[in-house]
Design a protein around this motif. Structure first.
Motif, PDB file in Angstrom:
ATOM      1  N   GLU A 266      -8.951  -2.481  -3.200  1.00 23.10           N
ATOM      2  CA  GLU A 266      -8.490  -1.728  -4.370  1.00 23.10           C
ATOM      3  C   GLU A 266      -7.285  -0.866  -4.024  1.00 23.10           C
ATOM      4  O   GLU A 266      -6.386  -0.687  -4.863  1.00 23.10           O
ATOM      5  N   LEU A 267      -7.243  -0.324  -2.818  1.00 22.59           N
ATOM      6  CA  LEU A 267      -6.086   0.450  -2.382  1.00 22.59           C
ATOM      7  C   LEU A 267      -4.826  -0.413  -2.387  1.00 22.59           C
ATOM      8  O   LEU A 267      -3.774  -0.007  -2.909  1.00 22.59           O
ATOM      9  N   ILE A 268      -4.913  -1.604  -1.803  1.00 23.09           N
ATOM     10  CA  ILE A 268      -3.756  -2.491  -1.745  1.00 23.09           C
ATOM     11  C   ILE A 268      -3.301  -2.885  -3.152  1.00 23.09           C
ATOM     12  O   ILE A 268      -2.095  -2.925  -3.451  1.00 23.09           O
ATOM     13  N   THR A 269      -4.261  -3.161  -4.036  1.00 27.15           N
ATOM     14  CA  THR A 269      -3.916  -3.512  -5.416  1.00 27.15           C
ATOM     15  C   THR A 269      -3.194  -2.371  -6.119  1.00 27.15           C
ATOM     16  O   THR A 269      -2.185  -2.576  -6.813  1.00 27.15           O
ATOM     17  N   ASP A 270      -3.685  -1.151  -5.922  1.00 25.86           N
ATOM     18  CA  ASP A 270      -3.045   0.001  -6.559  1.00 25.86           C
ATOM     19  C   ASP A 270      -1.633   0.221  -6.011  1.00 25.86           C
ATOM     20  O   ASP A 270      -0.719   0.584  -6.760  1.00 25.86           O
ATOM     21  N   LEU A 271      -1.443   0.035  -4.712  1.00 24.59           N
ATOM     22  CA  LEU A 271      -0.105   0.183  -4.141  1.00 24.59           C
ATOM     23  C   LEU A 271       0.870  -0.830  -4.749  1.00 24.59           C
ATOM     24  O   LEU A 271       2.025  -0.503  -5.035  1.00 24.59           O
ATOM     25  N   GLN A 272       0.400  -2.048  -4.952  1.00 21.44           N
ATOM     26  CA  GLN A 272       1.246  -3.052  -5.584  1.00 21.44           C
ATOM     27  C   GLN A 272       1.567  -2.674  -7.026  1.00 21.44           C
ATOM     28  O   GLN A 272       2.704  -2.824  -7.480  1.00 21.44           O
ATOM     29  N   ASP A 273       0.582  -2.151  -7.758  1.00 17.92           N
ATOM     30  CA  ASP A 273       0.809  -1.761  -9.147  1.00 17.92           C
ATOM     31  C   ASP A 273       1.700  -0.519  -9.249  1.00 17.92           C
ATOM     32  O   ASP A 273       2.295  -0.270 -10.305  1.00 17.92           O
ATOM     33  N   MET A 274       1.772   0.253  -8.188  1.00 14.20           N
ATOM     34  CA  MET A 274       2.695   1.392  -8.149  1.00 14.20           C
ATOM     35  C   MET A 274       4.124   0.955  -7.825  1.00 14.20           C
ATOM     36  O   MET A 274       5.056   1.762  -7.912  1.00 14.20           O
ATOM     37  N   GLY A 275       4.308  -0.310  -7.412  1.00 10.12           N
ATOM     38  CA  GLY A 275       5.612  -0.744  -6.937  1.00 10.12           C
ATOM     39  C   GLY A 275       5.893  -0.282  -5.531  1.00 10.12           C
ATOM     40  O   GLY A 275       7.047  -0.188  -5.117  1.00 10.12           O
ATOM     41  N   GLU A 276       4.825   0.015  -4.770  1.00  9.63           N
ATOM     42  CA  GLU A 276       4.971   0.551  -3.420  1.00  9.63           C
ATOM     43  C   GLU A 276       4.635  -0.489  -2.356  1.00  9.63           C
ATOM     44  O   GLU A 276       4.095  -0.145  -1.305  1.00  9.63           O
ATOM     45  N   GLY A 277       4.960  -1.747  -2.614  1.00 12.86           N
ATOM     46  CA  GLY A 277       4.761  -2.776  -1.604  1.00 12.86           C
ATOM     47  C   GLY A 277       5.756  -2.654  -0.469  1.00 12.86           C
ATOM     48  O   GLY A 277       6.732  -1.892  -0.532  1.00 12.86           O
ATOM     49  N   ASN A 278       5.523  -3.403   0.586  1.00  7.95           N
ATOM     50  CA  ASN A 278       6.377  -3.372   1.764  1.00  7.95           C
ATOM     51  C   ASN A 278       7.775  -3.886   1.427  1.00  7.95           C
ATOM     52  O   ASN A 278       7.928  -4.963   0.857  1.00  7.95           O
ATOM     53  N   ALA A 279       8.808  -3.112   1.761  1.00 11.35           N
ATOM     54  CA  ALA A 279      10.197  -3.522   1.512  1.00 11.35           C
ATOM     55  C   ALA A 279      11.051  -3.404   2.766  1.00 11.35           C
ATOM     56  O   ALA A 279      12.272  -3.303   2.674  1.00 11.35           O
ATOM     57  N   VAL A 280      10.422  -3.412   3.922  1.00  8.45           N
ATOM     58  CA  VAL A 280      11.154  -3.348   5.180  1.00  8.45           C
ATOM     59  C   VAL A 280      11.889  -4.665   5.410  1.00  8.45           C
ATOM     60  O   VAL A 280      11.330  -5.748   5.197  1.00  8.45           O
ATOM     61  N   ILE A 281      13.126  -4.606   5.810  1.00  8.59           N
ATOM     62  CA  ILE A 281      13.897  -5.809   6.106  1.00  8.59           C
ATOM     63  C   ILE A 281      13.255  -6.534   7.296  1.00  8.59           C
ATOM     64  O   ILE A 281      12.967  -5.936   8.327  1.00  8.59           O
ATOM     65  N   GLY A 282      13.017  -7.830   7.151  1.00  4.44           N
ATOM     66  CA  GLY A 282      12.362  -8.602   8.192  1.00  4.44           C
ATOM     67  C   GLY A 282      10.857  -8.607   8.091  1.00  4.44           C
ATOM     68  O   GLY A 282      10.177  -9.032   9.031  1.00  4.44           O
ATOM     69  N   ARG A 283      10.329  -8.172   6.958  1.00  2.32           N
ATOM     70  CA  ARG A 283       8.883  -8.111   6.772  1.00  2.32           C
ATOM     71  C   ARG A 283       8.286  -9.516   6.655  1.00  2.32           C
ATOM     72  O   ARG A 283       8.983 -10.478   6.343  1.00  2.32           O
ATOM     73  N   ARG A 284       6.988  -9.611   6.850  1.00  2.00           N
ATOM     74  CA  ARG A 284       6.271 -10.866   6.627  1.00  2.00           C
ATOM     75  C   ARG A 284       6.028 -11.044   5.135  1.00  2.00           C
ATOM     76  O   ARG A 284       5.769 -10.089   4.404  1.00  2.00           O
ATOM     77  N   ASN A 285       6.082 -12.282   4.685  1.00  2.78           N
ATOM     78  CA  ASN A 285       5.844 -12.551   3.275  1.00  2.78           C
ATOM     79  C   ASN A 285       4.373 -12.473   2.913  1.00  2.78           C
ATOM     80  O   ASN A 285       4.019 -12.216   1.762  1.00  2.78           O
ATOM     81  N   SER A 286       3.490 -12.720   3.886  1.00  9.67           N
ATOM     82  CA  SER A 286       2.061 -12.713   3.597  1.00  9.67           C
ATOM     83  C   SER A 286       1.283 -12.391   4.857  1.00  9.67           C
ATOM     84  O   SER A 286       1.795 -12.486   5.979  1.00  9.67           O
ATOM     85  N   ILE A 287       0.024 -11.997   4.666  1.00  7.62           N
ATOM     86  CA  ILE A 287      -0.889 -11.725   5.764  1.00  7.62           C
ATOM     87  C   ILE A 287      -2.057 -12.691   5.629  1.00  7.62           C
ATOM     88  O   ILE A 287      -2.599 -12.847   4.529  1.00  7.62           O
ATOM     89  N   PRO A 288      -2.448 -13.369   6.709  1.00  6.80           N
ATOM     90  CA  PRO A 288      -3.590 -14.297   6.618  1.00  6.80           C
ATOM     91  C   PRO A 288      -4.841 -13.609   6.089  1.00  6.80           C
ATOM     92  O   PRO A 288      -5.107 -12.449   6.378  1.00  6.80           O
ATOM     93  N   ARG A 289      -5.617 -14.363   5.336  1.00 15.13           N
ATOM     94  CA  ARG A 289      -6.806 -13.798   4.699  1.00 15.13           C
ATOM     95  C   ARG A 289      -7.810 -13.280   5.723  1.00 15.13           C
ATOM     96  O   ARG A 289      -8.443 -12.242   5.516  1.00 15.13           O
TER      97      ARG A 289
END
Length: 345
Positions: A266-289
């Protein structure tokens, strides 16, 4: 003090570390647009904010306003303190709300203190999420990058500039890059003499629970770590940055907001809904489940509450600075005191 690092010779740069791993999911930065002092992908951040505000016609974005609304309330307390501290008799004609989002701070302004708020944000969709009827003061909305304030605001034109939780995505706050003016310097130059700057930004201890859980899970499952939470400014650096930018009568303090969540998901979902996702240059596109599942278990084990929820800590740094003016109070000359300190003590 900040130091400019000498560039290493090409021979050293060409050597590869034996323990480094190439991540095929990492997006390649554009060499024509990424400078030596760029940490964040500003375009990616704009897209994240656009996506967040369009989910369910903005309803999910409004659901997670709780953090920025709380910080805006605490900023307003400091704004009122500054108002009376300087014994300001007249109203502000305009206030610039830099990185305003939908206007969390501007909605708290009252007509008897401020006539109009100029809201500036890089995301047009976020800027226009809420109607004018939700504001007591007049509002003007400008779509612009917070790193290029001079494109929309003239020098020596503003009485006050505020910023509520947007400065932590700025690449060059103090102006280290000799080819670009730092955002804090642009703010100071945009103010009239004796103008007020009030800001709140995310501090370095924010989301330490999530950071440690992800790092431990990646080491366990993948044998290394990658940045998922952006680097943030340390509290001790803010006063130096404001002083370097030319502000006077500085006030810096910190606060913490702790929020409880049912789980890490739920924390990760809320961060995404806030527009506070990772924006570091060179970031990974996804994290394995399986890495995320391990991180959730570690989060619960290290930081979980007795009732089964997990806490998330947001460290907030508040800053107040004034543009220098001849009318501001100045310290007396050394030796001009008339009262002996020994008599007082």
């Amino acid at each position: 003090m900040l130091f400019r690092l000498r560039p290493r010779s090409w021979q050293l740069c060409s050597q590869s570390r034996s323990f480094a791993a190439v991540n095929l999911n990492t997006p390649s930065p554009s060499l024509g647009t990424v400078g030596p002092y760029q940490v964040f992908d500003r375009n990616a951040k704009k897209l994240q904010k656009d996506r967040a505000v369009t989910r369910n016609n903005g309803e999910r974005s409004r659901t997670v306003d709780y953090l920025r609304d709380e910080i805006a309330d605490r900023m307003m307390e400091r704004f009122i303190f500054s108002y009376y501290f300087k014994d300001i008799k007249q109203n502000f004609n305009t206030i610039v709300d830099l990185g305003s989002g939908p206007g969390h701070f501007s909605k708290l302004l009252e007509k008897d203190k401020v006539e109009k708020s100029i809201m500036i944000d890089s995301s047009e969709k976020t800027l226009h999420r809420d109607p004018d009827s939700e504001f007591e003061v007049d509002v003007e909305r400008m779509v612009a990058d917070e790193e290029n304030l001079f494109r929309v605001i003239e020098h020596n034109s503003q009485e006050a500039i505020v910023s509520c939780l947007s400065l932590h995505w700025i690449n060059d706050l103090p102006g280290i890059d000799e080819f670009k003016i730092g955002t804090l310097v642009q703010i100071r130059e945009s103010l009239k003499p004796d103008g007020l700057f009030l800001g709140a930004m995310i501090g370095g201890d924010t989301l330490f629970e999530l950071r440690t859980a992800l790092q431990l899970a990646e080491v366990e499952r993948e044998g290394g770590i990658s940045p998922h939470i952006s680097p943030m400014t340390d509290t001790r650096d803010i006063s130096n940055l404001l002083g370097r930018a030319g502000f006077t009568l500085l006030t810096v303090d910190t606060d913490e907001v702790k929020v409880g969540y049912p789980s890490m998901w739920e924390l990760i979902t809320d961060l995404q809904d806030m527009g506070e996702g990772n924006a570091v240059i060179g970031r990974r596109n996804s994290i394995p489940r399986d890495t995320l599942a391990a991180a959730s278990a570690i989060y619960n084990a290290l930081h979980g509450n007795e009732d089964g929820t997990v806490p998330a800590t947001f460290q907030i740094i508040y800053m107040i600075g004034w543009k220098p003016a001849p009318t501001q109070p100045k310290p007396l000359e050394r030796g001009s005191g008339k009262v002996n300190l020994k008599e007082v003590l």
